[in-house]
Design a protein around this motif. Structure first.
Motif, PDB file in Angstrom:
ATOM      1  N   SER A 186       0.775  -1.234   0.000  1.00 31.45           N
ATOM      2  CA  SER A 186       0.000   0.000   0.000  1.00 31.45           C
ATOM      3  C   SER A 186       0.813   1.294   0.000  1.00 31.45           C
ATOM      4  CB  SER A 186      -0.976  -0.006   1.163  1.00 31.45           C
ATOM      5  OG  SER A 186      -1.958   0.948   0.961  1.00 31.45           O
ATOM      6  N   ILE A 203       3.597  -0.462  -5.424  1.00 30.04           N
ATOM      7  CA  ILE A 203       2.671   0.340  -4.625  1.00 30.04           C
ATOM      8  C   ILE A 203       1.370   0.517  -5.385  1.00 30.04           C
ATOM      9  CG2 ILE A 203       2.311   2.578  -3.544  1.00 30.04           C
ATOM     10  CD1 ILE A 203       5.432   2.592  -3.199  1.00 30.04           C
ATOM     11  N   ILE A 204       0.274   0.107  -4.748  1.00 29.68           N
ATOM     12  CA  ILE A 204      -1.014   0.147  -5.436  1.00 29.68           C
ATOM     13  C   ILE A 204      -2.027   0.896  -4.590  1.00 29.68           C
ATOM     14  CG2 ILE A 204      -0.706  -1.988  -6.738  1.00 29.68           C
ATOM     15  CD1 ILE A 204      -2.250  -3.378  -4.450  1.00 29.68           C
ATOM     16  N   ASP A 205      -3.112   1.294  -5.229  1.00 28.91           N
ATOM     17  CA  ASP A 205      -4.206   1.918  -4.506  1.00 28.91           C
ATOM     18  C   ASP A 205      -5.377   0.953  -4.537  1.00 28.91           C
ATOM     19  OD1 ASP A 205      -5.288   4.520  -3.354  1.00 28.91           O
ATOM     20  OD2 ASP A 205      -6.822   3.925  -4.782  1.00 28.91           O
ATOM     21  N   ALA A 212      -8.363   1.388  -4.924  1.00 28.40           N
ATOM     22  CA  ALA A 212      -9.375   1.689  -5.935  1.00 28.40           C
ATOM     23  C   ALA A 212      -9.066   0.992  -7.260  1.00 28.40           C
ATOM     24  CB  ALA A 212      -9.478   3.195  -6.147  1.00 28.40           C
ATOM     25  N   THR A 213      -7.803   0.761  -7.522  1.00 26.34           N
ATOM     26  CA  THR A 213      -7.468   0.188  -8.822  1.00 26.34           C
ATOM     27  C   THR A 213      -6.659  -1.103  -8.725  1.00 26.34           C
ATOM     28  OG1 THR A 213      -5.549   1.642  -8.904  1.00 26.34           O
ATOM     29  CG2 THR A 213      -7.483   2.369 -10.092  1.00 26.34           C
TER      30      THR A 213
END
Lengths: 570, 318
Positions: free
Chosen positions: A73, A278-280, A282-283
């Motif tokens: 994250s 690193i991801i969000d 939402a996607t």
């Protein structure tokens, strides 16, 4: 995983996205004879779905032959255990730094860099035997001095990280911290591979603290001077450890890259490159769908699970998470002092409905203060508070709260009102509790604030009800310690002599079988005299790309313990 | 003119001080600090940490310590990131800046062109279409439209990356790197432009329409000047004057406007840092960033006043 956040995270969406690396295990964890009869444990096994068509993998993923990509994250770039402040940095350091001892998928200690360990008869002295072939990635051996140095660093008065080493109560640690001693009396390096650590107090959790990640003295201790740790800041971005992977590059806000460590004691990991992207949240699903990720965690719900299934190339696991949600009750307020009132408030609240609304079938009502994946979970013989307004009314009547003119119960001129602190504006508890409690003559007023304000009120005991959830539970003692009368973090103002005694007993032995009994006893007493209102256990969904083998996320180390074994099917 | 500039400059400095004071106290008055938000610390450990971070000192003393450090170019040390605030912001602020700058460029170019043309051809089909699209673009929530574009261009058509600034594990350098980053910028810039172009188009269109109706334009036309000269030399020049102020105000917006966009597209910008530091009460970062934004606002204001005074002498005569 590791101290995901040392805190009770409530609202932080982090909590959900935390599942990215953090995990819940595949669960045959219920060892021993206790035949967990309840649905809770049955559900705890979760569901898994196999990939139906691996050839459906996006080309991008197929093209990767020696790189495994997992979602993370928001790491911050402090890649040094004990010194980062951001739980995600903990995930990021796991591949680089190996501990002496770690937890297995059932939450029981397993040797990593330590070949074995012994505890003395009085359970105060730990002797760790370090593996002969344990090496840091620069080739130097992991020795007893490195362990001693790591522990010394944590005792330094300038140390400002999250680890509270005083909990392990190492003999002479306090004196060293206060500058009264030059060395720590209780730490003795017997020979390069053996270290003996003596503590002042039996503590079931000390093993993990003492057997934590090992820092190289040669590398991190070069410039060490008592009381000065600032020099370490230059090394935050240049980690060196004895883990399966070696750090290679951090692209701020984008990804962390690692390469396999050929000096790793258990052999070079099967996959050459590891990337934490690193991801969000939402996607993240789209990232997985297009083959950017090989592994990611998602909040469990039907839509997500269905969509993951429709991809065909994903192995999906839907499993409980190792935490629970609760509502703190301020036991110091006169209206909640009475245990019958607290019981009534439990009976009077339709928790099943709250869980159904919030988790849409991917959660269950919590009954004891530990998650169903823990080895300590045992709900046999505990009082389950099934929704029962009649019983709630009876209990309130018995406790002397009579319905007044306004329809709200009163006692000695005081109305039975609940001010409910929450940091989630869409908290499902609000509409349901409002209705439920109105039925039994209790007024329920939500108060939506931000998390820090909530914590601030909590610590001052200036609240009635407050919604929180626990962070990842590594040891069953973690969640119950705060119930002890004298525990400074007892924000409920709860006091029960029997619970106090059981908490001590649970921590005061290293024998898991004995601890199980103690906690079972504790849970029974807990439900008899509930300090707070337990709400939910939740589940999360994990997706693993079909071409990945050897990845078995568990509830304690996430994907950490699988890292050396991951391979890509060709 | 000189005197006016000097006067405004001194005003600006005073306002900056005032702002820093207010910012510091507002944040200090928020309940809870970085240590407090960690419920699992024992009071003794919490106390030790507070002393280490200087959080146990009185607010006024903390303010002056902080201010003194600011004068030495030291904006403090991020508690959460364990890194100096200057280097932290430096790492992310430029990423935000390039996206915002490009979006600003496209927004203004497109808005200026469509605004002017739809004003000239008022009530034409073009004008109608522009008005329609302007309203449509303005009414979409950024979150929704971002996800929609990601689905269309990233997942279905697979022609654009879903997020981030580089391809995962990419090792490109030089021109290839610029191309790669450029490709990742298309969606965020397009969406930012789309979202803000609407209001600006309307602004320009109304401005133009107002000026077109003026007597001097009619006179210009009556003199027999070419339509192009009338529109671009006389009308546009006057209609665009108020936009100077607007442009100056965009300065802080460059850094703060794209938070949601940065989050959805995983753009390593400063917006995410800001949100994080609010929830963790990471005061040094919060204060530095807020101070930075408010300074930009104040400086932007100053620049607007000065340029406005330069082009419109009536202002400095006051």
């Amino acid at each position: 995983m590791k101290r995901l956040s040392l805190i009770f995270l409530v609202v932080f969406s982090m909590l959900l996205s935390a599942c990215a690396l953090n995990s819940s295990g595949d669960n045959e964890s219920k060892d021993s004879g206790e035949k967990a009869s309840t649905s809770a444990v049955k559900d705890a096994k979760g569901k898994s779905y196999k990939a139906t068509d691996v050839s459906a993998l996006p080309d991008k993923a197929k093209a990767r032959k020696d790189t495994f990509i997992a979602g993370i994250s928001a790491p911050g770039g402090v890649f040094l255990p004990y010194f980062y402040e951001n739980g995600w940095d903990g995930n990021a350091t796991t591949p680089i730094f190996a501990p002496l001892v770690d937890l297995d998928k059932d939450g029981k200690p397993v040797p990593i860099l330590a070949e074995s360990w012994e505890t003395s008869k009085d359970q105060l002295t730990y002797t760790f035997h370090i593996r002969k072939n344990a090496k840091f990635s620069d080739g130097s051996p992991v020795t007893a001095n490195d362990v001693a140095f790591t522990l010394k660093l944590l005792h330094d008065p300038a140390y400002n990280g999250y680890q509270d080493i005083s909990l392990a109560a190492i003999k002479g640690g306090k004196e060293y911290k206060e500058g009264k001693a030059k060395t720590i009396e209780g730490i003795k390096a017997k020979d390069p591979q053996t270290i003996e650590i003596t503590t002042d107090k039996v503590n079931a959790k000390a093993l993990l603290i003492l057997g934590g990640q090992v820092l190289s003295e040669k590398y991190y201790g070069k410039d060490y001077k008592y009381g000065k740790l600032d020099y370490l800041k230059d090394l935050y971005s240049k980690p060196l450890g004895a883990g399966p992977y070696v750090f290679s590059k951090y692209v701020p806000g984008q990804e962390i890259r690692y390469t396999a460590n050929d000096k790793y004691y258990a052999g070079k990991p099967k996959t050459k490159n590891l990337i934490y992207k690193i991801i969000d949240k939402a996607t993240s699903l789209q990232q997985f769908e297009t083959g950017e990720l090989d592994y990611a965690g998602f909040p469990a719900d039907d839509d997500t699970v269905e969509q993951l299934k429709s991809l065909k190339f994903a192995n999906i696991k839907v499993e409980p998470v190792n935490d629970y949600g609760l509502i703190y009750v301020n036991n110091t307020r006169p209206q909640f002092k009475d245990k019958e009132v607290r019981q009534a408030l439990l009976y009077g609240l339709d928790r099943q409905k709250i869980v159904d609304v919030r988790f849409k079938g991917f959660g269950q009502v919590a009954d004891i203060p530990v998650s169903p994946v823990s080895w300590a979970y045992n709900n046999q013989g505990v009082t389950e508070y099934k929704f029962d307004p009649k019983k709630a009314k009876k209990l309130l009547d018995k406790a002397g709260w009579k319905t007044g003119k306004s329809g709200i119960r009163e006692k000695n001129g005081v109305q039975l009102k609940i001010n409910y602190l929450t940091s989630d504006a869409e908290d499902a508890v609000i509409p349901i509790a409002k209705e439920n409690y109105q039925d039994i003559g209790v007024k329920f007023e939500p108060d939506i604030t931000d998390f820090n304000a909530l914590v601030s009120k909590l610590t001052k005991k200036n609240y009635d009800f407050a919604a929180v959830s626990t962070s990842q539970i590594l040891d069953p003692s973690d969640t119950v310690e705060e119930l002890a009368t004298k525990n400074p973090n007892n924000y409920m103002g709860y006091s029960n002599a029997k619970i106090d005694k059981l908490i001590q007993e649970g921590l005061g032995t290293l024998d898991i079988t004995k601890r199980k009994e103690v906690y079972h006893e504790l849970y029974k007493e807990f439900t008899q005299d509930p300090p707070y209102i337990l709400i939910h256990y939740r589940q999360s969904a994990r997706a693993i790309s079909g071409q990945i083998e050897g990845l078995v996320p568990d509830n304690y180390t996430g994907i950490g313990s699988s890292l050396p074994n991951i391979s890509i099917k060709k | 003119m000189k005197q006016y500039v000097l006067q405004r400059f001194i005003q600006m400095i005073i306002i900056l001080f005032g702002t820093s004071f207010i910012i510091f106290f507002l944040f200090a008055l928020l309940p809870g600090d970085y240590i407090d938000s960690n419920l699992s610390l024992t009071p003794q450990r919490a106390h030790e940490l507070k002393a280490l971070y200087g959080l146990d000192q009185p607010i006024l003393q903390r303010y002056f310590t902080w201010l003194g450090n600011v004068f030495h170019g030291n904006l403090g040390f991020s508690l959460k990131h364990q890194e100096s605030v200057v280097s932290l912001l430096n790492k992310y602020v430029w990423n935000s800046f390039i996206v915002a700058l490009l979006a600003l460029f496209f927004t203004w170019t497109i808005a200026l062109l469509t605004g002017v043309f739809s004003a000239i051809k008022q009530y034409s089909l073009f004008d109608g279409l522009v008005t329609f699209f302007v309203f449509a673009a303005m009414s979409f929530p950024s979150f929704f439209i971002s996800l929609l574009f990601i689905k269309w261009f990233g997942v279905d058509l697979k022609i654009l990356p879903i997020g981030g600034m580089i391809d995962t594990g990419s090792e490109t350098t030089g021109f290839a790197y610029i191309l790669e980053v450029g490709k990742h910028m298309i969606l965020p810039v397009a969406i930012l432009t789309l979202l803000s172009v609407g209001s600006l188009t309307r602004y320009f269109r109304t401005g133009m329409l107002e000026v077109i109706r003026q007597d001097y334009i009619r006179t210009a036309r009556a003199k027999g000047l070419k339509e192009r000269t009338v529109i671009f030399k006389h009308t546009l020049k006057n209609a665009i004057l108020p936009a100077i102020t607007l442009l100056a105000f965009e300065l802080p917006g460059l850094f703060s406007g794209a938070i949601i966009m940065e989050q959805i597209f995983n753009w390593p910008g400063v917006g995410r840092i800001q949100i994080e530091s609010v929830s963790f009460r990471d005061y040094p970062v919060l204060m530095a960033f807020t101070l930075f934004l408010s300074s930009l606002t104040i400086i932007g204001n100053f620049l607007a006043d000065v340029t406005y005074a330069a082009v419109d002498p009536r202002i400095r005569l006051k």
